[in-house]
Write an enzyme that holds these catalytic residues in place. Structure first.
Site, PDB file in Angstrom:
ATOM      1  N   HIS A   1      10.777   2.667   1.989  1.00 42.60           N
ATOM      2  CA  HIS A   1       9.681   1.782   2.426  1.00 42.60           C
ATOM      3  C   HIS A   1       8.402   2.049   1.635  1.00 42.60           C
ATOM      4  O   HIS A   1       7.305   1.827   2.141  1.00 42.60           O
ATOM      5  CB  HIS A   1       9.391   1.936   3.930  1.00 42.60           C
ATOM      6  CG  HIS A   1      10.615   1.899   4.795  1.00 42.60           C
ATOM      7  ND1 HIS A   1      11.094   0.744   5.360  1.00 42.60           N
ATOM      8  CD2 HIS A   1      11.482   2.875   5.157  1.00 42.60           C
ATOM      9  CE1 HIS A   1      12.186   1.017   6.057  1.00 42.60           C
ATOM     10  NE2 HIS A   1      12.457   2.299   5.943  1.00 42.60           N
TER      11      HIS A   1
ATOM     12  N   SER B   1      -8.002  -4.909 -21.582  1.00 43.50           N
ATOM     13  CA  SER B   1      -8.547  -6.110 -20.955  1.00 43.50           C
ATOM     14  C   SER B   1      -9.652  -6.659 -21.845  1.00 43.50           C
ATOM     15  O   SER B   1     -10.322  -5.909 -22.550  1.00 43.50           O
ATOM     16  CB  SER B   1      -9.108  -5.736 -19.585  1.00 43.50           C
ATOM     17  OG  SER B   1     -10.114  -6.642 -19.212  1.00 43.50           O
TER      18      SER B   1
ATOM     19  N   GLU C   1       5.432  -5.637 -17.100  1.00 36.92           N
ATOM     20  CA  GLU C   1       5.198  -6.853 -16.298  1.00 36.92           C
ATOM     21  C   GLU C   1       5.962  -8.050 -16.859  1.00 36.92           C
ATOM     22  O   GLU C   1       6.530  -8.849 -16.119  1.00 36.92           O
ATOM     23  CB  GLU C   1       3.700  -7.172 -16.244  1.00 36.92           C
ATOM     24  CG  GLU C   1       2.910  -6.146 -15.442  1.00 36.92           C
ATOM     25  CD  GLU C   1       1.415  -6.344 -15.602  1.00 36.92           C
ATOM     26  OE1 GLU C   1       0.922  -7.453 -15.384  1.00 36.92           O
ATOM     27  OE2 GLU C   1       0.729  -5.370 -15.972  1.00 36.92           O
TER      28      GLU C   1
ATOM     29  N   LYS D   1      -9.609  -0.623 -18.839  1.00 40.62           N
ATOM     30  CA  LYS D   1      -8.244  -1.018 -18.474  1.00 40.62           C
ATOM     31  C   LYS D   1      -7.194  -0.650 -19.512  1.00 40.62           C
ATOM     32  O   LYS D   1      -7.412  -0.765 -20.705  1.00 40.62           O
ATOM     33  CB  LYS D   1      -8.177  -2.542 -18.256  1.00 40.62           C
ATOM     34  CG  LYS D   1      -8.826  -3.026 -16.979  1.00 40.62           C
ATOM     35  CD  LYS D   1      -8.190  -2.515 -15.706  1.00 40.62           C
ATOM     36  CE  LYS D   1      -6.884  -3.195 -15.384  1.00 40.62           C
ATOM     37  NZ  LYS D   1      -7.064  -4.587 -14.973  1.00 40.62           N
TER      38      LYS D   1
END
Ligand code: ARG
Length: 461
Positions: A155, A276, A289, A282
């Site tokens: 979980h 970024s 992804e 970043k």
């Protein structure tokens, strides 16, 4: 000129031709088309359907065309209907009437079924090799981390201590199943539909054993209708590819979590991260992804194939031309994903201290604490309850199981002694889980050895 002149008075309009044509996506099978035609011509010659010298001439012509295409000296005509028409047309330009004999006892229906099979057999073998590369990389990193303790989760809540090697090797198991699935689907792809002709076989005395042998296929399809109608192999392969993408996507998801500041279990190499345009701090895991995102494409390809096939009456229908873009895209996408994913994993920096620190919070040794009481003779359910009370006490006092005083332990259960601290030490908890398939370092090392001996270390090809 289309192939069907004779019956027709008019030519196709340009827009209809473009709509009907598949050359834009089937030209990649030129080599397989030529190999299939060579085998067919050889068989026609051996069976006396054309003369031996005609067969030889056709085979030489096809080989010439192949060389020209590979040297870039014969551009593929994008106005042609498909790769089969183009190559037959070129052969006829080269040989005249002899070229026109190649299509005796054959149809584009069995021809295309064969070409797709031959093409996908190669692509499948190539993907199996890429999966092996990935598994070798996982084994290589796992070898270094059989004693790197990290929290195991259920979980997404810290659950029990495991090792980083154990976690990585869980993915190795998935990719090994993926290889087996590909190999299995490949066996059913290695079937020769040639000789099914349009749908009903032929009256010419062909010998399908010859083409089967010549093309190194396992056997010829047993029913001519099925031979030209069957695209199960595309669906099976797309399904195996979809499962690979499920695995890559889950793995990507973990990588994305692990390189967040909330986890910081790994740091991706700069070469596999992006920045970024506005936020200077970043470092984004774009590759992971994209792999996660591209899973959607491959599932879509599988869905396309299932939907295209589901309502088709036997035998060939033009709908089936739609098989190629879907299955080719699935192969291209999985290959591209593996090509980016494997070196991303290989070059990432593992941060064991952060894994250890995360493991130290969240009471992941609570099960071991309960097991300790079981060792002292308490039934597990009672031990479970006592440990739950201890965890609640720790939370109340802002302590961990390691820092809670023995008097507090004893207040809840008199069976606790000083040796509880050794029993709940994280390394001990992870390393002692030596049940078969468990995270104990010797188990995992043994499994790494077993896998490498199964797939090879990659040194000898
Ligand atoms: N381009 C066609 C395909 O990909 C080849 C088979 C054409 N056969 C036919 N009867 N029109 O399916």
């Amino acid at each position: 000129m289309p192939l069907w002149t004779g019956r027709f008075q008019k030519e196709l309009s340009k827009t209809t031709n473009d709509f009907n044509s598949s050359i834009g996506f089937d030209s990649r099978m030129y080599r397989e088309d030529i190999e299939g035609s060579m085998a067919h011509a050889k068989m026609l010659g051996q069976c006396g359907i054309i003369t031996q010298s005609e067969a030889d001439e056709i085979i030489r012509g096809l080989s010439f065309i192949l060389t020209k295409i590979e040297e870039g000296k014969l551009p593929i005509d994008m106005e042609a209907e498909d790769i089969h028409t183009f190559i037959e047309g070129e052969l006829t330009k080269l040989l005249g009437d002899t070229g026109k004999k190649l299509h005796t006892a054959r149809s584009r229906n069995d021809q295309v079924a064969l070409d797709v099979r031959l093409y996908l057999i190669k692509r499948t073998a190539e993907l199996v090799e890429r999966l092996k590369d990935l598994v070798r990389v996982l084994c290589g990193i796992a070898k270094e981390h059989t004693k790197t303790v990290m929290p195991g989760y259920t979980h997404l809540q810290r659950a029990q201590p495991i090792t980083f090697a154990h976690h990585l090797m869980a993915y190795a198991q998935m990719f090994i199943r993926d290889m087996a699935r590909l190999e299995d689907a490949k066996r059913r792809t290695e079937v020769n539909p040639l000789g099914s002709c349009a749908l009903a076989g032929t009256t010419f005395p062909i010998d399908r054993d010859i083409t089967t042998r010549e093309l190194d296929l396992a056997y010829w399809s047993r029913n001519s209708l099925d031979g030209v109608s069957d695209r199960d192999f595309c669906i099976e392969l797309a399904s195996a590819l979809s499962i690979i993408m499920v695995h890559l996507s889950r793995f990507s998801e973990e990588i994305i979590l692990w390189c967040s500041w909330e986890f910081k279990f790994v740091e991706l190499d700069d070469a596999f991260s992006t920045g970024s345009s506005i936020m200077p701090q970043k470092k984004n895991p774009d590759i992971a992804e994209l792999v996660r995102g591209k899973s959607g494409r491959v599932f879509g390809d599988l869905q396309t194939l299932l939907t295209v096939m589901k309502g088709l009456p036997l035998a060939y229908n033009k709908d089936m031309q739609e098989d190629k873009e879907a299955i080719f895209d699935a192969f291209d996408t999985v290959k591209m994903c593996l090509t980016a994913f494997t070196p991303m994993i290989e070059t990432m920096t593992v941060l064991p201290q952060n894994m250890r620190a995360a493991a130290a919070k969240g009471f992941i040794n609570a099960t071991d604490c309960a097991d300790y009481l079981v060792g002292k003779g308490l039934p597990f359910r009672d031990a479970y309850k006592a440990t739950g009370m201890i965890v609640a006490r720790c939370i109340g006092l802002g302590k961990t199981l390691e820092t809670l005083e023995l008097s507090e332990y004893k207040a809840i259960c008199s069976l606790f002694e000083n040796d509880v601290y050794a029993a709940i030490e994280l390394e001990k908890c992870a390393f002692a889980r030596n049940s078969q398939g468990g995270p104990a370092p010797e188990n995992v090392s043994e499994e790494i050895r077993r896998i490498i001996s199964m797939i090879g270390d990659g040194e000898n090809g």
